[in-house]
Design a protein around this motif. Structure first.
Motif, PDB file in Angstrom:
ATOM      1  N   VAL A 102      17.326  19.587   6.371  1.00 23.83           N
ATOM      2  CA  VAL A 102      18.081  18.500   5.859  1.00 23.83           C
ATOM      3  C   VAL A 102      17.666  17.448   6.948  1.00 23.83           C
ATOM      4  O   VAL A 102      17.626  17.798   8.115  1.00 23.83           O
ATOM      5  N   ALA A 103      18.255  16.173   6.436  1.00 20.94           N
ATOM      6  CA  ALA A 103      18.158  15.069   7.540  1.00 20.94           C
ATOM      7  C   ALA A 103      19.571  14.476   7.692  1.00 20.94           C
ATOM      8  O   ALA A 103      20.372  14.342   6.672  1.00 20.94           O
ATOM      9  N   ASN A 104      19.813  13.858   8.712  1.00 20.64           N
ATOM     10  CA  ASN A 104      20.792  12.847   9.109  1.00 20.64           C
ATOM     11  C   ASN A 104      22.179  13.765   9.030  1.00 20.64           C
ATOM     12  O   ASN A 104      23.303  13.034   9.071  1.00 20.64           O
ATOM     13  N   ALA A 105      22.080  14.867   9.239  1.00 14.82           N
ATOM     14  CA  ALA A 105      23.555  15.741   9.540  1.00 14.82           C
ATOM     15  C   ALA A 105      23.919  15.542  10.984  1.00 14.82           C
ATOM     16  O   ALA A 105      23.126  15.365  12.064  1.00 14.82           O
ATOM     17  N   ASP A 106      25.094  15.946  11.212  1.00  8.41           N
ATOM     18  CA  ASP A 106      25.716  15.781  12.550  1.00  8.41           C
ATOM     19  C   ASP A 106      26.327  17.121  13.094  1.00  8.41           C
ATOM     20  O   ASP A 106      26.765  17.406  14.325  1.00  8.41           O
ATOM     21  N   GLN A 107      26.328  18.168  12.077  1.00  9.23           N
ATOM     22  CA  GLN A 107      27.063  19.368  12.520  1.00  9.23           C
ATOM     23  C   GLN A 107      26.376  20.490  11.589  1.00  9.23           C
ATOM     24  O   GLN A 107      25.902  20.283  10.379  1.00  9.23           O
ATOM     25  N   LEU A 108      26.093  21.551  12.482  1.00  6.98           N
ATOM     26  CA  LEU A 108      25.575  22.610  11.800  1.00  6.98           C
ATOM     27  C   LEU A 108      26.407  23.907  11.735  1.00  6.98           C
ATOM     28  O   LEU A 108      26.947  24.445  12.711  1.00  6.98           O
ATOM     29  N   ALA A 109      27.101  24.018  10.536  1.00  7.83           N
ATOM     30  CA  ALA A 109      27.930  25.298  10.409  1.00  7.83           C
ATOM     31  C   ALA A 109      27.328  26.420  10.207  1.00  7.83           C
ATOM     32  O   ALA A 109      26.828  26.653   8.982  1.00  7.83           O
ATOM     33  N   ILE A 110      27.439  27.547  11.012  1.00  9.60           N
ATOM     34  CA  ILE A 110      26.596  28.894  10.752  1.00  9.60           C
ATOM     35  C   ILE A 110      27.427  29.741  10.260  1.00  9.60           C
ATOM     36  O   ILE A 110      28.605  30.178  10.879  1.00  9.60           O
ATOM     37  N   VAL A 111      27.211  30.147   9.037  1.00 12.05           N
ATOM     38  CA  VAL A 111      28.133  30.895   8.217  1.00 12.05           C
ATOM     39  C   VAL A 111      27.701  32.370   8.421  1.00 12.05           C
ATOM     40  O   VAL A 111      26.630  32.655   8.174  1.00 12.05           O
ATOM     41  N   CYS A 112      28.713  33.174   9.059  1.00 10.41           N
ATOM     42  CA  CYS A 112      28.184  34.667   9.349  1.00 10.41           C
ATOM     43  C   CYS A 112      29.558  35.461   8.783  1.00 10.41           C
ATOM     44  O   CYS A 112      30.492  35.406   9.114  1.00 10.41           O
ATOM     45  N   SER A 113      29.155  36.379   8.046  1.00 13.33           N
ATOM     46  CA  SER A 113      29.986  37.412   7.591  1.00 13.33           C
ATOM     47  C   SER A 113      30.288  38.550   8.471  1.00 13.33           C
ATOM     48  O   SER A 113      29.590  39.005   9.306  1.00 13.33           O
ATOM     49  N   ARG A 142      32.373  14.324   8.343  1.00  8.40           N
ATOM     50  CA  ARG A 142      31.215  14.678   9.047  1.00  8.40           C
ATOM     51  C   ARG A 142      30.077  15.045   7.859  1.00  8.40           C
ATOM     52  O   ARG A 142      30.445  15.336   6.752  1.00  8.40           O
ATOM     53  N   ILE A 143      29.002  14.836   8.440  1.00 12.17           N
ATOM     54  CA  ILE A 143      27.828  15.243   7.387  1.00 12.17           C
ATOM     55  C   ILE A 143      27.561  16.816   7.913  1.00 12.17           C
ATOM     56  O   ILE A 143      26.863  16.983   9.174  1.00 12.17           O
ATOM     57  N   SER A 144      27.898  18.005   7.506  1.00 12.56           N
ATOM     58  CA  SER A 144      27.948  19.276   7.845  1.00 12.56           C
ATOM     59  C   SER A 144      26.707  19.867   7.137  1.00 12.56           C
ATOM     60  O   SER A 144      26.931  19.951   5.668  1.00 12.56           O
ATOM     61  N   VAL A 145      25.855  20.716   7.750  1.00  6.55           N
ATOM     62  CA  VAL A 145      24.853  21.437   6.877  1.00  6.55           C
ATOM     63  C   VAL A 145      25.354  22.821   7.119  1.00  6.55           C
ATOM     64  O   VAL A 145      25.541  23.340   8.077  1.00  6.55           O
ATOM     65  N   LEU A 146      25.464  23.881   5.965  1.00  6.24           N
ATOM     66  CA  LEU A 146      26.041  24.934   5.951  1.00  6.24           C
ATOM     67  C   LEU A 146      24.801  25.958   5.755  1.00  6.24           C
ATOM     68  O   LEU A 146      23.867  25.934   4.929  1.00  6.24           O
ATOM     69  N   VAL A 147      24.434  26.841   6.739  1.00  7.03           N
ATOM     70  CA  VAL A 147      23.327  27.677   6.779  1.00  7.03           C
ATOM     71  C   VAL A 147      23.901  29.139   6.743  1.00  7.03           C
ATOM     72  O   VAL A 147      24.776  29.288   7.997  1.00  7.03           O
ATOM     73  N   GLY A 148      23.206  30.011   6.436  1.00  7.51           N
ATOM     74  CA  GLY A 148      23.549  31.551   6.513  1.00  7.51           C
ATOM     75  C   GLY A 148      22.789  32.516   5.908  1.00  7.51           C
ATOM     76  O   GLY A 148      21.675  31.909   4.967  1.00  7.51           O
ATOM     77  N   TYR A 149      22.579  33.581   6.169  1.00 10.26           N
ATOM     78  CA  TYR A 149      21.810  34.580   5.549  1.00 10.26           C
ATOM     79  C   TYR A 149      22.318  35.049   4.125  1.00 10.26           C
ATOM     80  O   TYR A 149      23.671  34.913   3.904  1.00 10.26           O
ATOM     81  N   SER A 150      21.600  35.498   3.296  1.00  7.96           N
ATOM     82  CA  SER A 150      22.295  35.816   1.940  1.00  7.96           C
ATOM     83  C   SER A 150      23.225  36.859   1.911  1.00  7.96           C
ATOM     84  O   SER A 150      23.378  37.741   2.486  1.00  7.96           O
ATOM     85  N   GLY A 151      24.262  36.163   1.217  1.00  5.11           N
ATOM     86  CA  GLY A 151      25.269  37.196   0.820  1.00  5.11           C
ATOM     87  C   GLY A 151      26.629  36.989   1.779  1.00  5.11           C
ATOM     88  O   GLY A 151      27.669  37.671   1.751  1.00  5.11           O
ATOM     89  N   VAL A 152      26.441  35.883   2.714  1.00  3.77           N
ATOM     90  CA  VAL A 152      27.574  35.773   3.527  1.00  3.77           C
ATOM     91  C   VAL A 152      28.941  34.922   3.096  1.00  3.77           C
ATOM     92  O   VAL A 152      29.975  34.959   3.693  1.00  3.77           O
ATOM     93  N   GLY A 153      28.558  34.305   1.854  1.00  2.00           N
ATOM     94  CA  GLY A 153      29.628  33.901   1.364  1.00  2.00           C
ATOM     95  C   GLY A 153      29.688  32.214   1.392  1.00  2.00           C
ATOM     96  O   GLY A 153      30.668  31.472   1.300  1.00  2.00           O
ATOM     97  N   LYS A 154      28.426  31.501   1.600  1.00  2.00           N
ATOM     98  CA  LYS A 154      28.612  30.039   1.798  1.00  2.00           C
ATOM     99  C   LYS A 154      28.974  29.313   0.670  1.00  2.00           C
ATOM    100  O   LYS A 154      29.718  28.481   0.556  1.00  2.00           O
ATOM    101  N   SER A 155      28.420  29.863  -0.544  1.00  2.00           N
ATOM    102  CA  SER A 155      28.722  28.952  -1.869  1.00  2.00           C
ATOM    103  C   SER A 155      30.049  29.515  -2.234  1.00  2.00           C
ATOM    104  O   SER A 155      30.815  28.489  -2.954  1.00  2.00           O
ATOM    105  N   THR A 156      30.740  30.642  -1.886  1.00  2.00           N
ATOM    106  CA  THR A 156      32.037  30.702  -2.236  1.00  2.00           C
ATOM    107  C   THR A 156      32.979  29.825  -1.493  1.00  2.00           C
ATOM    108  O   THR A 156      34.016  29.459  -1.879  1.00  2.00           O
ATOM    109  N   LEU A 157      32.700  29.673  -0.019  1.00  2.00           N
ATOM    110  CA  LEU A 157      33.200  28.566   0.668  1.00  2.00           C
ATOM    111  C   LEU A 157      33.424  27.536   0.185  1.00  2.00           C
ATOM    112  O   LEU A 157      34.402  26.690  -0.195  1.00  2.00           O
ATOM    113  N   VAL A 158      32.213  26.977  -0.324  1.00  2.00           N
ATOM    114  CA  VAL A 158      31.912  25.530  -0.792  1.00  2.00           C
ATOM    115  C   VAL A 158      32.788  25.378  -2.166  1.00  2.00           C
ATOM    116  O   VAL A 158      33.572  24.213  -2.289  1.00  2.00           O
ATOM    117  N   ASN A 159      32.661  26.294  -2.978  1.00  2.00           N
ATOM    118  CA  ASN A 159      33.581  26.407  -4.143  1.00  2.00           C
ATOM    119  C   ASN A 159      35.226  26.378  -3.930  1.00  2.00           C
ATOM    120  O   ASN A 159      35.737  25.670  -4.725  1.00  2.00           O
TER     121      ASN A 159
END
Length: 330
Positions: A116-127, A197-214
């Motif tokens: 991604v471009a122009n983000a200012d925060q990296l949210a590292i999602v970890c279960s 903020r412009i935050s990009v959510l990154v995590g390995y599969s199954g940690v619940g990123k999309s659930t959080l977004v919803n």
């Protein structure tokens, strides 16, 4: 003419003009009247953009060449900007980026990919469980965040299944901003960290990123999946990055990944991604590779005297050794 057939000469050989019949020029149009848009999604050569609050679909202008356009880019748009169904605008300019988050397939792959471009925060999602936490993946994301100039945020999910205390102690020396969430818990702390903020959510599969977004944006409609009960791994549910407006800023949800390669990051910058080890590293001899049993490596002294967490030193050493084509085991 022989035997009733005419011999062919050079004038009879057809020659195809290269590059078309138009003369080529380096004077590209400036498009001073292009409207600025924000790229919210990319799908097979089509770019979903927002011009103010109006969604527009665009394609890349030929003069831009092979340069990539990614979610988060600010671009100049011309053509049909009505946003009506079936219309198509053109991206004619990519504005200068304030930040770029990159990754590679692995630590030996020279091909880097802009996430991604122009983000200012990296949210590292970890279960914390189901699947189990992977601190080494978190460490990789921290290195990538520091390299890109993004502020990291550790977001721990599924606290209803496991205690976050142990993992938080691992990163206690970093003073790392963090939030802890559960399937039924309050998300106000996370909302506060993401707002404006412009935050990009990154995590390995199954940690619940999309659930959080919803949960944060009920209209997002991001696909969610389940963890395989045998492998304990999640499956990819989000297939592409997408930016969603959120309380004065943006949330960029990215597909779950199984690895986060750092081939584009120099060894010195990898070490800089472990600021809790910085004081000990400063005591190492010049050119120290920081490998196990390296004579004079201060990391060993720091562990022996209880000043450094062994798992942090081990993670740094694994990252450095993986750059030498050694297979990293998780």
């Amino acid at each position: 003419m022989r035997g009733g057939r005419r011999e062919l000469g050079e004038d009879d050989v057809p020659v195809r003009a290269r590059g078309g019949s138009r003369p080529r020029t380096r004077n590209r149009p400036k498009h001073e009247n292009a409207r600025q848009g924000f790229v919210t999604a990319v799908d097979r050569g089509r770019y979903s953009c927002l011009i103010e609050d109006r969604p527009v679909v665009a394609m890349k202008a030929r003069e831009l060449g092979r340069g990539s356009i990614v979610v988060g880019d600010r671009v100049g748009l011309v053509g049909d900007l009505s946003g009506e169904p079936g219309t198509l605008a053109r991206v004619v300019r990519v504005e200068e980026r304030s930040s770029v988050l990159r990754r590679t397939a692995d630590d030996t792959d020279p091909v880097e990919r802009v996430v991604v471009a122009n983000a200012d925060q990296l949210a590292i999602v970890c279960s914390l469980a189901d699947p189990e936490p992977r601190p080494r993946f978190v460490d990789r994301c921290l290195v990538a965040a520091f390299d890109a100039g993004l502020e990291p945020l550790l977001c721990l999910t599924k606290a209803d299944l496991a205690d976050p205390g142990g993992l938080l102690r691992t990163y206690g020396g970093l003073d790392l901003p963090h939030v802890v969430t559960s399937s039924t818990g309050d998300l106000s702390a996370l909302r506060e960290r993401l707002a404006g903020r412009i935050s990009v959510l990154v995590g390995y599969s199954g940690v619940g990123k999309s659930t959080l977004v919803n949960l944060l944006d009920p209209e997002a409609g991001r696909s969610v999946g389940h963890v395989n009960p045998v492998t304990r791994r999640g499956r990819h549910t989000s297939t592409s990055a997408v930016a969603l407006p959120f309380e004065g800023g943006w949330i960029i949800d990215t597909p779950g990944v199984r690895s986060f390669g750092l081939a584009h990051v120099s060894p010195d910058d990898v070490v800089a991604g472990f600021p809790d080890l910085a004081d000990e590293v400063a005591e190492c001899p010049p050119g120290c590779p920081h490998a196990v049993d390296t004579p004079g490596c201060a990391l060993d002294t720091g562990v022996a005297r209880g000043r450094l967490a062994p798992e942090r030193v081990d993670s740094l050493r694994r990252l450095l050794s993986s750059r030498d084509a050694e297979e990293e085991r998780h």
